[in-house]
Scaffold this motif. Structure first.
Motif, mmCIF file in Angstrom:
data_model
loop_
_atom_site.group_PDB
_atom_site.id
_atom_site.type_symbol
_atom_site.label_atom_id
_atom_site.label_comp_id
_atom_site.label_asym_id
_atom_site.label_seq_id
_atom_site.Cartn_x
_atom_site.Cartn_y
_atom_site.Cartn_z
ATOM 1 N N SER A 1 9.491 20.561 39.102
ATOM 2 C CA SER A 1 10.138 19.957 40.261
ATOM 3 C C SER A 1 9.138 19.861 41.426
ATOM 4 C CB SER A 1 11.339 20.792 40.681
ATOM 5 O OG SER A 1 10.922 22.092 41.067
ATOM 6 N N ALA A 2 9.526 19.121 42.485
ATOM 7 C CA ALA A 2 8.635 18.945 43.640
ATOM 8 C C ALA A 2 8.337 20.282 44.313
ATOM 9 C CB ALA A 2 9.270 17.971 44.626
ATOM 10 N N TRP A 3 9.379 21.129 44.442
ATOM 11 C CA TRP A 3 9.178 22.429 45.075
ATOM 12 C C TRP A 3 8.250 23.315 44.241
ATOM 13 C CZ3 TRP A 3 9.031 25.246 49.171
ATOM 14 C CH2 TRP A 3 9.082 26.629 49.072
ATOM 15 N N ARG A 4 8.418 23.283 42.898
ATOM 16 C CA ARG A 4 7.563 24.109 42.026
ATOM 17 C C ARG A 4 6.107 23.608 42.069
ATOM 18 N NH1 ARG A 4 8.489 27.929 38.396
ATOM 19 N NH2 ARG A 4 7.035 28.229 36.672
ATOM 20 N N ILE A 5 5.937 22.286 42.147
ATOM 21 C CA ILE A 5 4.574 21.741 42.243
ATOM 22 C C ILE A 5 3.907 22.206 43.532
ATOM 23 C CG2 ILE A 5 3.267 19.600 42.557
ATOM 24 C CD1 ILE A 5 5.202 18.248 40.657
ATOM 25 N N PHE A 6 4.686 22.176 44.646
ATOM 26 C CA PHE A 6 4.101 22.620 45.924
ATOM 27 C C PHE A 6 3.768 24.110 45.873
ATOM 28 C CE2 PHE A 6 4.714 24.628 50.067
ATOM 29 C CZ PHE A 6 3.790 23.921 50.827
ATOM 30 N N TRP A 7 4.689 24.910 45.340
ATOM 31 C CA TRP A 7 4.520 26.358 45.393
ATOM 32 C C TRP A 7 3.461 26.862 44.411
ATOM 33 C CZ3 TRP A 7 5.392 29.471 49.066
ATOM 34 C CH2 TRP A 7 5.447 30.851 48.849
ATOM 35 N N LYS A 8 3.301 26.175 43.269
ATOM 36 C CA LYS A 8 2.375 26.646 42.231
ATOM 37 C C LYS A 8 1.012 25.961 42.276
ATOM 38 C CE LYS A 8 5.126 29.591 40.225
ATOM 39 N NZ LYS A 8 4.817 31.055 40.226
ATOM 40 N N ILE A 9 0.942 24.769 42.890
ATOM 41 C CA ILE A 9 -0.341 24.048 42.905
ATOM 42 C C ILE A 9 -0.850 23.857 44.333
ATOM 43 C CG2 ILE A 9 -1.481 21.867 42.328
ATOM 44 C CD1 ILE A 9 0.422 21.577 39.985
ATOM 45 N N THR A 10 -0.022 23.192 45.162
ATOM 46 C CA THR A 10 -0.502 22.826 46.497
ATOM 47 C C THR A 10 -0.772 24.047 47.369
ATOM 48 O OG1 THR A 10 0.804 20.791 46.356
ATOM 49 C CG2 THR A 10 0.003 21.437 48.521
ATOM 50 N N PHE A 11 0.201 24.939 47.479
ATOM 51 C CA PHE A 11 0.039 26.079 48.391
ATOM 52 C C PHE A 11 -1.121 27.000 48.000
ATOM 53 C CE2 PHE A 11 1.116 30.375 49.873
ATOM 54 C CZ PHE A 11 1.143 30.125 51.235
ATOM 55 N N PRO A 12 -1.268 27.392 46.714
ATOM 56 C CA PRO A 12 -2.420 28.258 46.384
ATOM 57 C C PRO A 12 -3.772 27.603 46.692
ATOM 58 C CG PRO A 12 -0.810 28.295 44.617
ATOM 59 C CD PRO A 12 -0.382 27.211 45.544
ATOM 60 N N LEU A 13 -3.884 26.289 46.422
ATOM 61 C CA LEU A 13 -5.168 25.625 46.651
ATOM 62 C C LEU A 13 -5.439 25.409 48.136
ATOM 63 C CD1 LEU A 13 -5.151 23.010 43.744
ATOM 64 C CD2 LEU A 13 -6.437 25.145 43.888
ATOM 65 N N LEU A 14 -4.364 25.313 48.949
ATOM 66 C CA LEU A 14 -4.544 25.121 50.395
ATOM 67 C C LEU A 14 -4.429 26.427 51.177
ATOM 68 C CD1 LEU A 14 -2.619 21.804 51.152
ATOM 69 C CD2 LEU A 14 -5.034 22.142 50.685
ATOM 70 N N LYS A 15 -4.371 27.559 50.475
ATOM 71 C CA LYS A 15 -4.195 28.832 51.180
ATOM 72 C C LYS A 15 -5.299 29.099 52.211
ATOM 73 C CE LYS A 15 -2.365 32.125 48.819
ATOM 74 N NZ LYS A 15 -2.189 33.227 47.847
ATOM 75 N N PRO A 16 -6.585 28.855 51.897
ATOM 76 C CA PRO A 16 -7.606 29.047 52.951
ATOM 77 C C PRO A 16 -7.387 28.142 54.159
ATOM 78 C CG PRO A 16 -8.627 28.902 50.785
ATOM 79 C CD PRO A 16 -7.194 28.507 50.603
ATOM 80 N N VAL A 17 -6.930 26.908 53.925
ATOM 81 C CA VAL A 17 -6.661 25.991 55.041
ATOM 82 C C VAL A 17 -5.516 26.518 55.896
ATOM 83 C CG1 VAL A 17 -5.957 23.649 55.666
ATOM 84 C CG2 VAL A 17 -7.484 24.019 53.714
ATOM 85 N N PHE A 18 -4.447 26.971 55.250
ATOM 86 C CA PHE A 18 -3.308 27.512 55.996
ATOM 87 C C PHE A 18 -3.707 28.770 56.768
ATOM 88 C CE2 PHE A 18 -0.545 25.223 52.819
ATOM 89 C CZ PHE A 18 0.017 24.361 53.741
ATOM 90 N N ALA A 19 -4.555 29.598 56.181
ATOM 91 C CA ALA A 19 -4.968 30.826 56.875
ATOM 92 C C ALA A 19 -5.729 30.505 58.151
ATOM 93 C CB ALA A 19 -5.839 31.671 55.935
ATOM 94 N N VAL A 20 -6.657 29.572 58.074
ATOM 95 C CA VAL A 20 -7.437 29.196 59.263
ATOM 96 C C VAL A 20 -6.548 28.532 60.314
ATOM 97 C CG1 VAL A 20 -9.288 27.713 60.086
ATOM 98 C CG2 VAL A 20 -9.579 28.996 57.968
ATOM 99 N N LEU A 21 -5.654 27.639 59.865
ATOM 100 C CA LEU A 21 -4.760 26.963 60.810
ATOM 101 C C LEU A 21 -3.822 27.953 61.494
ATOM 102 C CD1 LEU A 21 -3.818 23.744 58.795
ATOM 103 C CD2 LEU A 21 -5.351 23.911 60.757
#
Length: 337
Positions: A240-260
């Protein structure tokens, strides 16, 4: 007669002495400096500017926080050292703790809303075509580029009690609908900017409105770096869209989110201009944050610049701790690369 000692047989550049040749000197640049010294020489102007514009005023602020600096000292009388008296008065001041509470609560709420809205807008921009995405980015970045003083004046006018657009818009709602949502139907003369709670409500809206474009564009840049094959494989597996965000997008963007996150916390801790304009100056002490409290102590009559400097030192220490985690996160990101 041909010069066979300096010209190569294939007509290329002159021969270069082999490395490790006995008596060879270290390579030098056009400036005459050794190669290892060139980076340090290039850093010197920047370090001098930082030392003159940042470190020296910071040192003076720390020194002033241990002194009694008022009108007499401004006129030339030497300042007297009072030790930790300014900090002791600060800890015993109820207004300091109120200002610290306002600062922390405002930063937590604003950072959370800014990251949430910015991430949603970044995901939306990633779904759009190139032309529409570029058009919207230019539009939302106009909000981010607007000067803080202009932003504050616009939002103060929108929430003005007598001529504000917000009160008129709320009065235009059907009475039953307004009563259902807010418990009242008449908003004529509602003084949004008199109470500390509503002042911070307007301040949060104003700061989130001006800050989310930077988050959205940063998230969009991160999304562009993720391979589309990962998303296609997840969709083939029925994710699902939520699972794709939580399992792919968020882990790969975690450094970006941390800096922001850390950057947003630093920016929101230092908010001053918008609060000063929305609160109408320094008359409402319940609406103080640490920046406005320091300004009031240092520049209101009678000026207590020692107290103002002590508040600024406390705020600086809080931000230095946050900056430490920010730099640490950057170093970790570079190590991963």
């Amino acid at each position: 007669m041909a010069n066979t000692s300096t010209i190569a047989r294939d007509g290329g550049s002159p021969s270069v002495p082999a490395r490790g040749h006995r008596g060879a000197t270290p390579p030098r640049g056009s400036s005459g400096l050794p190669a290892w010294a060139v980076p340090y020489a290039l850093l010197v102007p920047g370090l001098l500017v930082i030392a003159g514009l940042l470190l020296y005023p910071l040192f003076q602020m720390v020194v002033m926080s241990f002194q009694n600096v008022g009108l007499r000292q401004i006129r030339g009388v030497p300042a007297e050292s009072v030790g930790l008296e300014n900090y002791q008065k600060l800890i015993e001041s109820e207004l300091f703790w109120t200002s610290l509470r306002n600062t922390v609560v405002f930063a937590v709420v604003t950072v959370a809303l800014t990251l949430l809205l910015g991430t949603l807008v970044g995901l939306l921009l990633h779904k759009l075509g190139k032309k529409m995405s570029t058009f919207l980015i230019i539009g939302i970045m106009a909000a981010w580029a607007t000067p803080q003083i202009a932003t504050a004046i616009i939002w103060r006018w929108l929430f003005d009690a007598e001529s504000g657009v917000i009160n008129r818009a709320l009065n235009a709602l059907p009475d039953w609908f307004s009563s259902l949502l807010f418990g009242r139907s008449d908003w004529t003369g509602e003084p949004w900017l008199n109470d500390a709670f509503t002042i911070y409500l307007v301040l949060i809206i104003a700061v989130v409105w001006a800050s989310f474009p930077f988050i959205a564009v940063s998230v969009l840049a991160g999304l562009k770096s993720i391979s589309k094959e990962l998303y296609e494989a997840a969709r083939v597996d029925g994710a699902s869209a939520w699972r794709i965000f939580w399992k792919i997008t968020f882990p790969l963007l975690k450094p970006v989110f941390a800096v922001l996150t850390v950057l947003s916390v630093i920016w929101d801790f230092k908010v001053f201009t918008q609060l000063f304009v929305l609160a109408g100056g320094t008359s409402n002490r319940e609406a103080f944050n640490l920046s406005l409290y320091a300004f009031t102590q240092a520049f209101s009559a009678p000026p207590k610049m020692g107290m103002g400097a002590a508040i600024a030192v406390v705020l600086t220490l809080i931000l230095l701790v946050i900056t430490f985690f920010y730099v640490r996160q950057i170093v970790k990101t570079e190590d991963v690369r």
